[in-house]
Motif scaffolding. Structure first.
Motif, PDB file in Angstrom:
ATOM      1  N   PHE A  33      -3.616   7.154 -12.828  1.00 21.22           N
ATOM      2  CA  PHE A  33      -3.043   6.872 -11.510  1.00 21.22           C
ATOM      3  C   PHE A  33      -3.613   5.561 -11.008  1.00 21.22           C
ATOM      4  N   GLU A  34      -2.743   4.694 -10.527  1.00 24.95           N
ATOM      5  CA  GLU A  34      -3.146   3.414  -9.936  1.00 24.95           C
ATOM      6  C   GLU A  34      -2.165   3.105  -8.821  1.00 24.95           C
ATOM      7  N   HIS A  35      -2.657   2.706  -7.660  1.00 25.33           N
ATOM      8  CA  HIS A  35      -1.785   2.690  -6.488  1.00 25.33           C
ATOM      9  C   HIS A  35      -0.689   1.630  -6.554  1.00 25.33           C
ATOM     10  N   ASN A  36      -0.892   0.509  -7.255  1.00 25.75           N
ATOM     11  CA  ASN A  36       0.191  -0.466  -7.381  1.00 25.75           C
ATOM     12  C   ASN A  36       1.337   0.101  -8.212  1.00 25.75           C
ATOM     13  N   ARG A  37       1.002   0.762  -9.299  1.00 28.44           N
ATOM     14  CA  ARG A  37       2.038   1.403 -10.117  1.00 28.44           C
ATOM     15  C   ARG A  37       2.739   2.512  -9.335  1.00 28.44           C
ATOM     16  N   GLN A  38       1.968   3.219  -8.488  1.00 28.68           N
ATOM     17  CA  GLN A  38       2.590   4.266  -7.669  1.00 28.68           C
ATOM     18  C   GLN A  38       3.515   3.662  -6.612  1.00 28.68           C
ATOM     19  N   TYR A  58       3.191  14.496  -5.601  1.00 20.98           N
ATOM     20  CA  TYR A  58       3.162  15.283  -4.371  1.00 20.98           C
ATOM     21  C   TYR A  58       1.860  15.078  -3.608  1.00 20.98           C
ATOM     22  N   VAL A  59       0.735  15.167  -4.327  1.00 23.17           N
ATOM     23  CA  VAL A  59      -0.567  14.994  -3.672  1.00 23.17           C
ATOM     24  C   VAL A  59      -0.736  13.559  -3.178  1.00 23.17           C
ATOM     25  N   ALA A  60      -0.336  12.582  -3.985  1.00 23.45           N
ATOM     26  CA  ALA A  60      -0.478  11.181  -3.588  1.00 23.45           C
ATOM     27  C   ALA A  60       0.331  10.862  -2.341  1.00 23.45           C
ATOM     28  N   GLY A  61       1.462  11.532  -2.159  1.00 22.38           N
ATOM     29  CA  GLY A  61       2.302  11.267  -1.004  1.00 22.38           C
ATOM     30  C   GLY A  61       1.832  11.907   0.284  1.00 22.38           C
ATOM     31  N   MET A  62       0.855  12.795   0.209  1.00 25.72           N
ATOM     32  CA  MET A  62       0.380  13.484   1.416  1.00 25.72           C
ATOM     33  C   MET A  62      -0.351  12.531   2.356  1.00 25.72           C
ATOM     34  N   THR A  63      -0.240  12.788   3.638  1.00 27.54           N
ATOM     35  CA  THR A  63      -1.113  12.140   4.612  1.00 27.54           C
ATOM     36  C   THR A  63      -2.450  12.874   4.629  1.00 27.54           C
ATOM     37  N   ASP A 104       0.808  -1.228   0.000  1.00 32.93           N
ATOM     38  CA  ASP A 104       0.000   0.000   0.000  1.00 32.93           C
ATOM     39  C   ASP A 104       0.839   1.275   0.000  1.00 32.93           C
ATOM     40  N   LEU A 105       2.124   1.183  -0.277  1.00 34.83           N
ATOM     41  CA  LEU A 105       2.967   2.381  -0.253  1.00 34.83           C
ATOM     42  C   LEU A 105       2.443   3.471  -1.180  1.00 34.83           C
ATOM     43  N   GLY A 106       1.849   3.089  -2.291  1.00 32.61           N
ATOM     44  CA  GLY A 106       1.399   4.066  -3.274  1.00 32.61           C
ATOM     45  C   GLY A 106       0.016   4.621  -3.050  1.00 32.61           C
ATOM     46  N   HIS A 107      -0.633   4.223  -1.956  1.00 29.55           N
ATOM     47  CA  HIS A 107      -1.983   4.739  -1.710  1.00 29.55           C
ATOM     48  C   HIS A 107      -1.965   6.227  -1.380  1.00 29.55           C
ATOM     49  N   THR A 108      -3.011   6.879  -1.804  1.00 31.64           N
ATOM     50  CA  THR A 108      -3.180   8.310  -1.613  1.00 31.64           C
ATOM     51  C   THR A 108      -3.723   8.611  -0.225  1.00 31.64           C
ATOM     52  N   PRO A 109      -3.802   9.881   0.157  1.00 36.35           N
ATOM     53  CA  PRO A 109      -4.628  10.214   1.327  1.00 36.35           C
ATOM     54  C   PRO A 109      -6.086   9.908   1.029  1.00 36.35           C
ATOM     55  N   PHE A 110      -6.854   9.643   2.049  1.00 31.92           N
ATOM     56  CA  PHE A 110      -8.299   9.415   1.951  1.00 31.92           C
ATOM     57  C   PHE A 110      -8.662   8.170   1.150  1.00 31.92           C
ATOM     58  N   GLY A 111      -7.824   7.162   1.213  1.00 36.37           N
ATOM     59  CA  GLY A 111      -8.182   5.852   0.704  1.00 36.37           C
ATOM     60  C   GLY A 111      -8.445   5.796  -0.785  1.00 36.37           C
ATOM     61  N   HIS A 112      -9.380   4.912  -1.162  1.00 36.42           N
ATOM     62  CA  HIS A 112      -9.661   4.684  -2.579  1.00 36.42           C
ATOM     63  C   HIS A 112     -10.290   5.911  -3.240  1.00 36.42           C
ATOM     64  N   THR A 113     -10.912   6.768  -2.449  1.00 38.52           N
ATOM     65  CA  THR A 113     -11.443   8.005  -3.023  1.00 38.52           C
ATOM     66  C   THR A 113     -10.313   8.836  -3.619  1.00 38.52           C
TER      67      THR A 113
END
Length: 377
Positions: free
Chosen positions: A123-128, A354-359, A99-108
């Motif tokens: 954007f897809e979290h596995n690729r990220q 940058y946005v994807a890496g935010m908490t 899940d390293l590539g997951h964004t803030p606020f989950g799948h949304t």
């Protein structure tokens, strides 16, 4: 040293295809153990502590985050691997990285960024996750990324179905026509076991799910009845905990037994046999798989589509869309190092990274800084 009794078809550090960059190592850890350690110590892993699983961080300290979820997946995956004599170091590395590539606020967040990046690679979290360990982490002299073993990177990108592979897709470097290792195959199901059961726990704790609602879920009811019989004097809260614990154990047992039988029936003897088999060998029995599918359907209806979750989803769509579009139109608002990355990766991809890496917390604070007149910048 890796455990000496690994199955013949298990992945081995000694047989790894190696790393992209040659390095002088300070010790002699097996390759997959080193990968695990690098993942644990990277910045993206620490940020998972404040990224949404189902409930946004400020909604309560009890609920799972992406970090605690990843730890639970690792525990379940290692238990399965140990029983099947698979490589526990590789399994743990993949579980902690999945899940390293997951964004803030989950799948949304993932859906929002995929929509905003249409025409720019999506954007897809596995690729990220793969992009993080190959490009975005900056910890070692001489190269970007974590320089993980090829098998670990392959397992990250093959965590779930790849779909179409375009010529410029990084997944093309990871044998898209071959099955991944058994260690990689089991991560998706360990993930499912973890989130189904801890989402029940969090759902009950939040009040979004009532215990009576679970009367319609066969898998839960069977396990609940067995636990009540085993602990007749226990109070309700302890029965809930024990039911979740037993349910995890039952799913793991079924997965191990069914997968072991499938491996034997297919005549799998080597890792090459696993890769050329044409389909994954790790899975639940048909009966338990159907019951688990109905549990997932219940959670989707009662928890993931709960009106309070939907309200937060709409708010987070607004936050992330605003941040992305504002940075894209005004890149001078980005920190210096992010402005430099716009020159390297292109503005859209740099802003997306940058946005994807935010908490969750950082994204909300940044939204306030950019919208509220009296917020400190």
């Amino acid at each position: 040293m890796e455990r000496p009794d690994l199955a013949e078809y298990a992945a081995r550090s000694s047989a790894s295809r190696g790393r992209r960059y040659a390095e002088p190592f300070k010790d002699h850890r097996p390759a997959f153990e080193r990968d695990r350690d690098r993942i644990i110590h990277c910045a993206a892993f620490r940020r998972l502590e404040y990224k949404t699983q189902v409930f946004v961080n400020h909604e309560g300290d009890y609920y799972r985050t992406r970090l605690t979820h990843s730890l639970e997946v690792a525990q379940i995956a290692r238990g399965i691997a140990r029983q099947m004599r698979l490589n526990e170091d590789l399994v743990e590395a993949l579980a902690l990285a999945h899940d390293l590539g997951h964004t803030p606020f989950g799948h949304t967040g993932e859906e929002v960024l995929n929509r905003l990046m249409a025409g720019h690679g999506g954007f897809e979290h596995n690729r990220q996750s793969l992009r993080i360990v190959e490009v975005l982490e900056e910890r070692y002299p001489g190269f970007s990324g974590l320089n993980l073993s090829w098998e670990t990177r392959e397992g990250i990108i093959k965590h779930s179905s790849l779909g179409g592979i375009s010529p410029d897709d990084p997944a093309r470097d990871y044998a898209p026509g071959l099955c991944p290792t058994l260690e990689a195959q089991l991560i998706d199901l360990a993930d499912e076991i973890a989130y189904n059961n801890h989402d029940i726990d969090d759902g009950l704790k939040s009040g979004y799910i009532r215990l009576a609602d679970l009367d319609t879920v066969e898998l839960w009811q069977e396990t609940w009845a067995a636990v009540r019989e085993k602990f007749p004097g226990a109070d309700e809260s302890r029965l809930i905990y024990q039911t979740i614990s037993h349910l995890i154990g039952n799913l793991m047992r079924d997965l191990v037994e069914t997968s072991t039988q499938a491996i034997a029936a297919a005549g799998i003897e080597t890792l090459e046999d696993v890769r050329s088999h044409g389909r994954n060998l790790i899975g639940f029995s048909r009966a338990l798989g159907e019951k688990n599918r109905l549990l997932k359907k219940f959670l989707r209806k009662k928890l993931y589509n709960h009106y309070k979750v939907e309200r937060m989803r709409l708010k987070t769509e607004k936050f992330l869309t605003f941040l992305f579009q504002t940075y894209l139109a005004h890149p001078q608002l980005l920190p210096w190092e992010q402005q430099e990355k716009c020159e390297v990766f292109g503005r859209e991809r740099a802003v997306c990274d940058y946005v994807a890496g935010m908490t969750d917390r950082y994204a909300l604070d940044e939204y306030r800084r950019l919208t509220e007149p009296y917020a400190r910048v």
